[in-house]
Structure formats: C-alpha cells, structure tokens
Design a protein around this motif. Structure first.
Motif, PDB file in Angstrom:
ATOM      1  N   GLU A  27       4.682  -4.806   0.350  1.00  0.00           N
ATOM      2  CA  GLU A  27       4.159  -4.462   1.674  1.00  0.00           C
ATOM      3  C   GLU A  27       4.829  -3.209   2.238  1.00  0.00           C
ATOM      4  OE1 GLU A  27       5.372  -7.356   0.814  1.00  0.00           O
ATOM      5  OE2 GLU A  27       3.997  -9.003   1.294  1.00  0.00           O
ATOM      6  N   GLU A  28       6.107  -2.968   1.878  1.00  0.00           N
ATOM      7  CA  GLU A  28       6.798  -1.800   2.426  1.00  0.00           C
ATOM      8  C   GLU A  28       6.164  -0.485   1.992  1.00  0.00           C
ATOM      9  OE1 GLU A  28       8.099  -4.132   0.626  1.00  0.00           O
ATOM     10  OE2 GLU A  28       9.619  -5.227   1.781  1.00  0.00           O
ATOM     11  N   LEU A  29       5.453  -0.499   0.869  1.00  0.00           N
ATOM     12  CA  LEU A  29       4.825   0.729   0.368  1.00  0.00           C
ATOM     13  C   LEU A  29       3.396   0.898   0.864  1.00  0.00           C
ATOM     14  CD1 LEU A  29       6.042   0.724  -3.358  1.00  0.00           C
ATOM     15  CD2 LEU A  29       6.892   2.112  -1.478  1.00  0.00           C
ATOM     16  N   ALA A  30       2.908  -0.036   1.657  1.00  0.00           N
ATOM     17  CA  ALA A  30       1.504   0.011   2.069  1.00  0.00           C
ATOM     18  C   ALA A  30       1.178   1.272   2.862  1.00  0.00           C
ATOM     19  CB  ALA A  30       1.165  -1.233   2.886  1.00  0.00           C
ATOM     20  N   PHE A  31       2.057   1.655   3.780  1.00  0.00           N
ATOM     21  CA  PHE A  31       1.776   2.823   4.618  1.00  0.00           C
ATOM     22  C   PHE A  31       1.653   4.087   3.768  1.00  0.00           C
ATOM     23  CE2 PHE A  31       3.340   6.428   7.177  1.00  0.00           C
ATOM     24  CZ  PHE A  31       2.341   6.459   8.144  1.00  0.00           C
ATOM     25  N   ALA A  32       2.647   4.308   2.886  1.00  0.00           N
ATOM     26  CA  ALA A  32       2.605   5.502   2.031  1.00  0.00           C
ATOM     27  C   ALA A  32       1.398   5.465   1.105  1.00  0.00           C
ATOM     28  CB  ALA A  32       3.893   5.607   1.217  1.00  0.00           C
ATOM     29  N   ALA A  33       1.087   4.285   0.538  1.00  0.00           N
ATOM     30  CA  ALA A  33      -0.047   4.182  -0.371  1.00  0.00           C
ATOM     31  C   ALA A  33      -1.363   4.468   0.354  1.00  0.00           C
ATOM     32  CB  ALA A  33      -0.079   2.797  -1.010  1.00  0.00           C
ATOM     33  N   GLU A  34      -1.493   3.981   1.590  1.00  0.00           N
ATOM     34  CA  GLU A  34      -2.722   4.251   2.350  1.00  0.00           C
ATOM     35  C   GLU A  34      -2.913   5.747   2.572  1.00  0.00           C
ATOM     36  OE1 GLU A  34      -3.373   2.129   5.935  1.00  0.00           O
ATOM     37  OE2 GLU A  34      -2.803   0.193   5.094  1.00  0.00           O
ATOM     38  N   LEU A  35      -1.841   6.438   2.953  1.00  0.00           N
ATOM     39  CA  LEU A  35      -1.958   7.884   3.166  1.00  0.00           C
ATOM     40  C   LEU A  35      -2.312   8.615   1.875  1.00  0.00           C
ATOM     41  CD1 LEU A  35       1.038   8.585   5.579  1.00  0.00           C
ATOM     42  CD2 LEU A  35      -1.388   8.460   6.136  1.00  0.00           C
ATOM     43  N   LEU A  36      -1.642   8.229   0.779  1.00  0.00           N
ATOM     44  CA  LEU A  36      -1.934   8.872  -0.507  1.00  0.00           C
ATOM     45  C   LEU A  36      -3.381   8.661  -0.914  1.00  0.00           C
ATOM     46  CD1 LEU A  36       1.269   7.961  -2.555  1.00  0.00           C
ATOM     47  CD2 LEU A  36       0.603  10.234  -1.781  1.00  0.00           C
ATOM     48  N   LEU A  37      -3.840   7.413  -0.855  1.00  0.00           N
ATOM     49  CA  LEU A  37      -5.203   7.120  -1.276  1.00  0.00           C
ATOM     50  C   LEU A  37      -6.225   7.783  -0.359  1.00  0.00           C
ATOM     51  CD1 LEU A  37      -4.896   3.363  -2.305  1.00  0.00           C
ATOM     52  CD2 LEU A  37      -5.137   5.348  -3.801  1.00  0.00           C
ATOM     53  N   SER A  38      -5.951   7.822   0.920  1.00  0.00           N
ATOM     54  CA  SER A  38      -6.878   8.476   1.835  1.00  0.00           C
ATOM     55  C   SER A  38      -7.094   9.934   1.444  1.00  0.00           C
ATOM     56  CB  SER A  38      -6.365   8.393   3.281  1.00  0.00           C
ATOM     57  OG  SER A  38      -6.358   7.061   3.732  1.00  0.00           O
ATOM     58  N   GLU A  39      -5.991  10.634   1.162  1.00  0.00           N
ATOM     59  CA  GLU A  39      -6.105  12.046   0.816  1.00  0.00           C
ATOM     60  C   GLU A  39      -6.774  12.235  -0.549  1.00  0.00           C
ATOM     61  OE1 GLU A  39      -6.088  16.018   0.718  1.00  0.00           O
ATOM     62  OE2 GLU A  39      -5.671  14.730   2.453  1.00  0.00           O
ATOM     63  N   LEU A  40      -6.355  11.457  -1.540  1.00  0.00           N
ATOM     64  CA  LEU A  40      -6.886  11.646  -2.887  1.00  0.00           C
ATOM     65  C   LEU A  40      -8.350  11.234  -2.982  1.00  0.00           C
ATOM     66  CD1 LEU A  40      -3.856  10.422  -5.064  1.00  0.00           C
ATOM     67  CD2 LEU A  40      -4.450  12.754  -4.388  1.00  0.00           C
ATOM     68  N   VAL A  41      -8.718  10.126  -2.340  1.00  0.00           N
ATOM     69  CA  VAL A  41     -10.110   9.682  -2.386  1.00  0.00           C
ATOM     70  C   VAL A  41     -11.008  10.652  -1.627  1.00  0.00           C
ATOM     71  CG1 VAL A  41     -11.702   7.860  -1.686  1.00  0.00           C
ATOM     72  CG2 VAL A  41      -9.519   7.266  -2.735  1.00  0.00           C
ATOM     73  N   THR A  42     -10.545  11.129  -0.487  1.00  0.00           N
ATOM     74  CA  THR A  42     -11.333  12.096   0.280  1.00  0.00           C
ATOM     75  C   THR A  42     -11.577  13.363  -0.527  1.00  0.00           C
ATOM     76  OG1 THR A  42     -10.471  11.233   2.371  1.00  0.00           O
ATOM     77  CG2 THR A  42     -11.426  13.435   2.403  1.00  0.00           C
ATOM     78  N   ASN A  43     -10.537  13.855  -1.208  1.00  0.00           N
ATOM     79  CA  ASN A  43     -10.711  15.044  -2.052  1.00  0.00           C
ATOM     80  C   ASN A  43     -11.680  14.780  -3.198  1.00  0.00           C
ATOM     81  OD1 ASN A  43      -9.002  16.596  -0.543  1.00  0.00           O
ATOM     82  ND2 ASN A  43      -7.248  16.435  -1.936  1.00  0.00           N
ATOM     83  N   ALA A  44     -11.600  13.577  -3.798  1.00  0.00           N
ATOM     84  CA  ALA A  44     -12.511  13.250  -4.902  1.00  0.00           C
ATOM     85  C   ALA A  44     -13.956  13.233  -4.416  1.00  0.00           C
ATOM     86  CB  ALA A  44     -12.130  11.901  -5.507  1.00  0.00           C
ATOM     87  N   ILE A  45     -14.192  12.663  -3.244  1.00  0.00           N
ATOM     88  CA  ILE A  45     -15.561  12.613  -2.708  1.00  0.00           C
ATOM     89  C   ILE A  45     -16.044  14.007  -2.345  1.00  0.00           C
ATOM     90  CG2 ILE A  45     -16.943  11.783  -0.767  1.00  0.00           C
ATOM     91  CD1 ILE A  45     -15.190   9.273  -0.757  1.00  0.00           C
ATOM     92  N   ARG A  46     -15.156  14.804  -1.772  1.00  0.00           N
ATOM     93  CA  ARG A  46     -15.578  16.119  -1.269  1.00  0.00           C
ATOM     94  C   ARG A  46     -15.711  17.140  -2.386  1.00  0.00           C
ATOM     95  NH1 ARG A  46     -12.058  18.281   3.565  1.00  0.00           N
ATOM     96  NH2 ARG A  46     -13.012  16.397   4.462  1.00  0.00           N
ATOM     97  N   TYR A  47     -14.810  17.138  -3.338  1.00  0.00           N
ATOM     98  CA  TYR A  47     -14.790  18.208  -4.333  1.00  0.00           C
ATOM     99  C   TYR A  47     -15.074  17.745  -5.763  1.00  0.00           C
ATOM    100  CZ  TYR A  47     -12.202  20.357  -0.493  1.00  0.00           C
ATOM    101  OH  TYR A  47     -11.821  20.822   0.739  1.00  0.00           O
ATOM    102  N   GLY A  48     -14.950  16.440  -6.030  1.00  0.00           N
ATOM    103  CA  GLY A  48     -15.074  15.987  -7.416  1.00  0.00           C
ATOM    104  C   GLY A  48     -16.442  15.444  -7.770  1.00  0.00           C
ATOM    105  N   GLY A  49     -16.883  14.417  -7.083  1.00  0.00           N
ATOM    106  CA  GLY A  49     -18.159  13.806  -7.410  1.00  0.00           C
ATOM    107  C   GLY A  49     -18.003  12.576  -8.284  1.00  0.00           C
ATOM    108  N   GLU A  50     -19.090  11.838  -8.400  1.00  0.00           N
ATOM    109  CA  GLU A  50     -19.076  10.587  -9.166  1.00  0.00           C
ATOM    110  C   GLU A  50     -18.999  10.869 -10.669  1.00  0.00           C
ATOM    111  OE1 GLU A  50     -22.515   8.425  -7.958  1.00  0.00           O
ATOM    112  OE2 GLU A  50     -21.716   7.980  -5.967  1.00  0.00           O
ATOM    113  N   PRO A  51     -18.511   9.878 -11.451  1.00  0.00           N
ATOM    114  CA  PRO A  51     -18.003   8.555 -11.041  1.00  0.00           C
ATOM    115  C   PRO A  51     -16.592   8.645 -10.459  1.00  0.00           C
ATOM    116  CG  PRO A  51     -17.803   8.794 -13.412  1.00  0.00           C
ATOM    117  CD  PRO A  51     -18.497  10.034 -12.926  1.00  0.00           C
ATOM    118  N   ILE A  52     -16.352   7.885  -9.412  1.00  0.00           N
ATOM    119  CA  ILE A  52     -15.052   7.869  -8.739  1.00  0.00           C
ATOM    120  C   ILE A  52     -14.445   6.479  -8.905  1.00  0.00           C
ATOM    121  CG2 ILE A  52     -13.849   8.134  -6.540  1.00  0.00           C
ATOM    122  CD1 ILE A  52     -16.114   9.974  -5.633  1.00  0.00           C
TER     123      ILE A  52
END
Length: 488
Positions: free
Chosen positions: A396-421
């Motif tokens: 649970e202590e890593l949840a905050f950092a993991a949420e921020l990391l995933l938010s940035e990486l997933v957003t970049n994948a959707i915006r610049y990468g494309g499917e399959p994600i």
C-alpha cells in the motif's frame, strides 16, 4: 651442479657468495669467457672454498671454462663447464663451443622469461575484465568457472546481465587467438555486449552489432598487413535472454557451440539454435531461436575448450558432457564442479569458460496485467485496479507513486502510441510498472521551459522511479519503471 652425483659441486638452489678473484666473478664483471686449464694451480678458484676445491680435485676434476649467459645485451648469469674424465685440459676450441652453447641457452632462457611475463600480463588483464561477482537478480540461479589455458591466455569470457522486466541475459564468447591481443579484444567485446544488452536489443541484433564492431576493429588495426598484427580479429558468441514471467528463452549464436538444457526429468538436450557465422566476417545474418524452458530446468553455456580436443571427437565429448549433466537435482555450483572434474583436461590447451543457470519462474500471483482501449477515461480505472492489487501484495505504501507513474505512462501510450495497450505490474525484487503500446517512437526526457504546458511527465517518472527505460517488441514498445520496495 654436475652430471655425476658423487662430485661435490654446489647443490642446485644453494646461495653462493663469490669472491672477487674467482673465475665466475671475473666472468660476471667482464662479460667474457674465462678459461682455467689447470684448476690445481687456479688460486682464485681454490680460495673460494678450499675444502670443496680439494674434494673436486680428488674426484679428477682438472679444467674449467666459465662463459656468460648473454641475450639481447642483458647478462642473465654464467655457466661453468668442468672436465674430469678426459685428461686433456680445455682449450680455445672448447671455449668457443661453450660460448656458442651458452649463447643459445641464454636466448632460450630470455624467450621463456619474455613469454612468462606476457602470459602473466595477459592473464592479469583477462581476469580483471571478467566479472568479479554476479549481479543480483531472481530469474536464474547461476554458478560459473573459468580456467585459463596452460600454454597461453585466450579470450574466453562470460557475463550475466540483468534486464528490464525481471529478465536476464546470459552470454559466453571466445576470441580467436591467445595473448594480450586476445585478452584486450575480449574486454572490448564484453563492454560492447553489455552496452548493447542494456539497449534491449534482440539476440540477433546484438550479435550483428558485435559483428560490425569487430569488422571496424580489424579495419582500424590494418588486418594481416599491419606491422605486429596478430591476424584477423574474430570471435564466437552465444547470447541468451530468459524471461521468468513467461519462461520464454530467446537465443542466438555466432559460430559458437549450442547450450545444453537439463530438463527436470534428467534428460539433456542441445537446443537447435541456428549456428550463424563467427563474429568479424561482416555482412552475414544471424537468427534468433525461441524455446520455453521447463520450470527448474538448467541451461549450461560453455566455450569450446571444454569439449574440443585435436585428438578427440567432439561428438564423443558432447556425449560425455550429456552424461555428466544428467543429474537435475544438483545445484548450479555442484554442476560446475562435476563438469570441470569430468571434462577439463589436466593441462588445458585452450581457455574454458562455463556458465550454469537454473531457471526460476515468477509465480503468476506476482503478476497483474490489464488490456485497455485507447480511451483517456480508462486511466482512472487502471489506477484503481492497480491500487487494489498493490493492497493484495501488501504494498500500500507504493500506491501513490504507482498511480502517478501509471497515469503518466498510460496517458502517453494513449496519446502517442496507440493500440494494443497493456498495463502490467510485477512484484519481484522491485515493483515494476510496464505499459506497452503499438507505437515505435521512444519517449525522451527533456527539460521543459517555464512557459511550456507539457513535457514534465517523464521528468516526474524519472524522479519517482529507481530506473526506467524503453524496450521494443514485435508489436511495438514497452515503457517500464521500477520502484524500490522500501521507497515508501
């Protein structure tokens, strides 16, 4: 030291302090032969050790020639020739013969000294370039051995390289030739191989880059025509990448012997990996082969010094290796010991490198994966799912950092990468966050100006993660970030 045991010469290894007037000291200081045709009247020789001199005269020793051991202008020592059985004293012809014998012997001694010095330098260089310790990783349990050739140090090497996503790379290679040149070339290749591996190149691509490097080295050094050249630079190599999350093992080889695979039931096979040309030829392709390793199987990588013998059949040697390895219950360290005891010659004519790796499998419960469409509204769903999984893992202590990391990486994948994600979390020695997409463009960390509206996402990733990077797959790319488990 005489050829007759009953003559009282000084025993080999005894330290002798020579007096100034002795024939031996006159030869050392003058660097020219000294002839004493009648030892009974040689005052300087008798004064060195009167008791021993009398005993030698009683044995019939009556004449002496002392000649210097000179090689390339360096005085290495002296040689003393005594005569006892022939009543005629030594003469000038005997002195010239003794001088010729001493000159040849001195040259041989100096050559041996030079060879020993170069051998020791090459051995020290090679040992300094080989891994001093194995890196921490959980994909395989590893043991290794290295045995240098008795006649000349070669260019064998091995390496264990941790990769992203809990994967690991295993490598063995063998540079053509012996001596300092081979050891130095090995160091260049090992450094280059580690660099290419960290660039996440596929096995065949990594061998292609090493091949190009050797071609350039050979061209820069002038090949066979350069003064002092040792010939064309060449090498063989086997490169293996193992993924404990899927048990997939990809490998490619450049003129190297195939690895041995020890199955859990004791069967030993040699995977069919396309041989490929040796490194250094240039312009020829390499092929990657993939197999699935059974859980708790063992992969054995080795160089040709272990199985090749100019007087033996390599197939017979491989059968012997198969018999030695047919003990799946052995730990890698025990396997190394058994293989070296059974296969390594007492006086090896070539270097031997041996790398034994027992494959581990990451439990499915430590991996979480989600597929998602290219919809920004799904980012919050992924964050929530990741938070729940981290809670199940007790992170649970890593949840905050993991949420921020995933938010940035997933957003970049959707915006610049494309499917399959796809999003994947791996709970290993670290927490690994991976986001894969169908794009081929790699993100770059840059310095955002104060007026820029974006460009700070990867900076945030770099600050939150212990390490991060990109690797390419046949379907696109994977952006990964690792967080230390004690980061919170």
């Amino acid at each position: 030291h005489g050829f007759r045991d009953d003559c009282p010469f000084y025993p080999a290894g005894q330290h002798v302090e020579l007096l100034p007037g002795t024939p031996q000291m006159r030869c050392l200081t003058g660097r020219h032969p000294v002839l004493e045709p009648e030892l009974a009247s040689a005052a300087g020789w008798i004064a060195q050790d009167p008791e021993r001199s009398r005993r030698l005269l009683d044995q019939g020793v009556h004449s002496l020639i002392v000649v210097p051991l000179l090689a390339r202008g360096v005085l290495l020592g002296i040689a003393s020739f005594y005569r006892s059985q022939d009543p005629a004293p030594f003469g000038d012809d005997d002195t010239r013969l003794a001088q010729e014998l001493a000159a040849r012997a001195a040259l041989c001694i100096d050559n041996a000294r030079r060879y020993t010095r170069e051998h020791n330098l090459a051995l020290a260089l090679q040992r300094s370039l080989l891994p001093r310790g194995l890196p921490e990783q959980g994909a395989v349990e590893v043991a290794h051995r290295y045995l240098p050739a008795e006649s000349g140090v070669g260019g064998d090497w091995f390496d264990v390289i941790p990769l992203s996503g809990t994967r690991v790379a295993l490598l063995v290679g063998d540079v053509v030739g012996h001596g300092l040149h081979a050891a130095a070339t090995m160091g260049r290749l090992r450094t280059a191989a580690r660099t290419f591996a960290e660039l996440e190149l596929a096995p065949d691509e990594l061998l292609t880059h090493l091949d190009n490097l050797l071609v350039r080295l050979d061209r820069e050094e002038g090949g066979d025509e350069a003064p002092g050249s040792t010939g064309v630079v060449g090498a063989t190599c086997l490169y293996v990448v193992y993924d404990p999350t899927t048990r997939q093992c990809t490998m490619a080889r450049a003129g190297h012997l195939p690895p041995a695979l020890v199955h859990p039931d004791g069967r030993v096979t040699f995977p069919d990996v396309p041989a490929g040309p040796p490194l250094g030829l240039g312009g020829l392709p390499f092929e990657t082969a993939g197999i699935e390793l059974p859980e708790d199987s063992t992969l054995v990588l080795y160089t040709d010094g272990l199985v090749e013998d100019r007087h033996g059949d390599i197939d017979v040697a491989l059968d012997r290796l198969r018999a030695v390895l047919a003990h799946p219950d052995r730990a890698p360290e025990e396997t190394c010991r058994a293989v070296m005891d059974a296969m390594a010659p007492e006086h090896p004519g070539d270097d031997i490198a041996l790398l034994v790796a027992r494959a581990h499998t990451l439990p499915a419960g430590r991996i979480a994966a989600w597929d998602l469409p290219a919809d920004p509204a799904k980012v919050c769903d992924i964050r929530a799912a990741a938070t729940r999984r981290l809670a199940e893992w007790g992170l649970e202590e890593l949840a905050f950092a993991a949420e921020l990391l995933l938010s940035e990486l997933v957003t970049n994948a959707i915006r610049y990468g494309g499917e399959p994600i796809q999003v994947r979390l791996i709970h290993d020695r670290t927490l690994i966050c991976e986001v894969s997409d169908g794009g081929s463009s790699a993100p770059h960390l840059r310095r955002a100006a104060s007026t820029d509206e974006g460009g700070r996402g990867l900076f945030l990733v770099a600050q939150l993660a212990q390490s991060w990077g990109t690797r390419y797959t046949p379907r696109g790319k994977v952006i990964w970030a690792e967080c230390a488990l004690d980061a919170a």
